[in-house]
Scaffold this motif. Structure first.
Motif, PDB file in Angstrom:
ATOM      1  N   VAL A   4       0.847  -1.195   0.000  1.00 56.90           N
ATOM      2  CA  VAL A   4       0.000   0.000   0.000  1.00 56.90           C
ATOM      3  C   VAL A   4       0.883   1.247   0.000  1.00 56.90           C
ATOM      4  N   VAL A  41       3.134  -0.237   4.776  1.00 56.43           N
ATOM      5  CA  VAL A  41       2.580   0.921   4.071  1.00 56.43           C
ATOM      6  C   VAL A  41       3.697   1.939   3.837  1.00 56.43           C
ATOM      7  N   GLY A  62      -2.635   0.517  -3.857  1.00 59.60           N
ATOM      8  CA  GLY A  62      -2.022  -0.675  -3.291  1.00 59.60           C
ATOM      9  C   GLY A  62      -1.964  -1.851  -4.238  1.00 59.60           C
ATOM     10  N   ALA A  91      -5.407  -1.147   4.094  1.00 57.83           N
ATOM     11  CA  ALA A  91      -4.287  -2.092   3.973  1.00 57.83           C
ATOM     12  C   ALA A  91      -4.696  -3.498   4.395  1.00 57.83           C
TER      13      ALA A  91
END
Lengths: 124, 124
Positions: A4, A41, A62, A91
């Motif tokens: 992501v 992330v 993502g 996520a």
């Protein structure tokens, strides 16, 4: 599912801020980085998302399997916690589609656009 | 560079059209398909780009190396030729960045947002 990425526009500004002050997008990028994003992330700045009338703006993307979202009218003073919660929920999905009521209100109300994953078939 | 995809929202409508008529996005999708896109360009419909106040809207994307663009306020009556020209110019690039003056005016003036390629480093 891919990693992501949070992409924050560091150039745009809200109409109500001092033009000589640091750009709110830069402040937002720093605040999110300092607060710490969920594991896996990535966060990056970009110089223009061409969403200038809706700054601060950011993209949540993502990999090849998730929908991409663009959000605007964000504030580095008010929205960091909500952004972090929304990013974590995103996520945790395979397709980027967080159930509506589990999205932060700012993500429900301040979406500029969304883009389906590249391999989504045509819907006509 | 990956294949180029044109994604047209088939649900949204302009404020000035009959709500009972076929959705302008569906008409635009059909018109672009019939006109014929450049070789290697795929077109698909999607049910919502969440850019509802800016319909008709479309996304121009193309693999991992190109910028992605979202355009709005498009008309199936007026803009098909300009969209085709803009898509061809975009497809001819490696990075999606068509020189400003070579973009159709509708792409210059009706951009909702753009997104950098996934591997673009952070700019702060």
């Amino acid at each position: 599912m891919g990693d992501v990425t949070v992409t924050v526009c560091t150039t745009c500004r809200r109409a109500d801020v001092d033009p000589e002050a640091p750009r709110p997008g830069s402040v937002l990028l720093a605040a999110l980085t300092e607060a710490g994003l969920p594991e896996g992330v990535r966060i990056r700045g970009t110089e223009c998302l061409s969403a200038c009338t809706r700054g601060c703006s950011m993209v949540l993307s993502g990999g090849d399997t998730r929908w991409t979202y663009i959000y605007g009218d964000l504030s580095p003073d008010d929205h960091v916690d909500d952004i972090l919660a929304g990013v974590a929920a995103y996520a945790a999905t395979d397709d980027g589609l967080v159930p509506w009521r589990q999205r932060p209100v700012i993500f429900r109300k301040q979406s500029i656009a969304r883009i389906p994953p590249a391999d989504t078939p045509s819907q006509e």
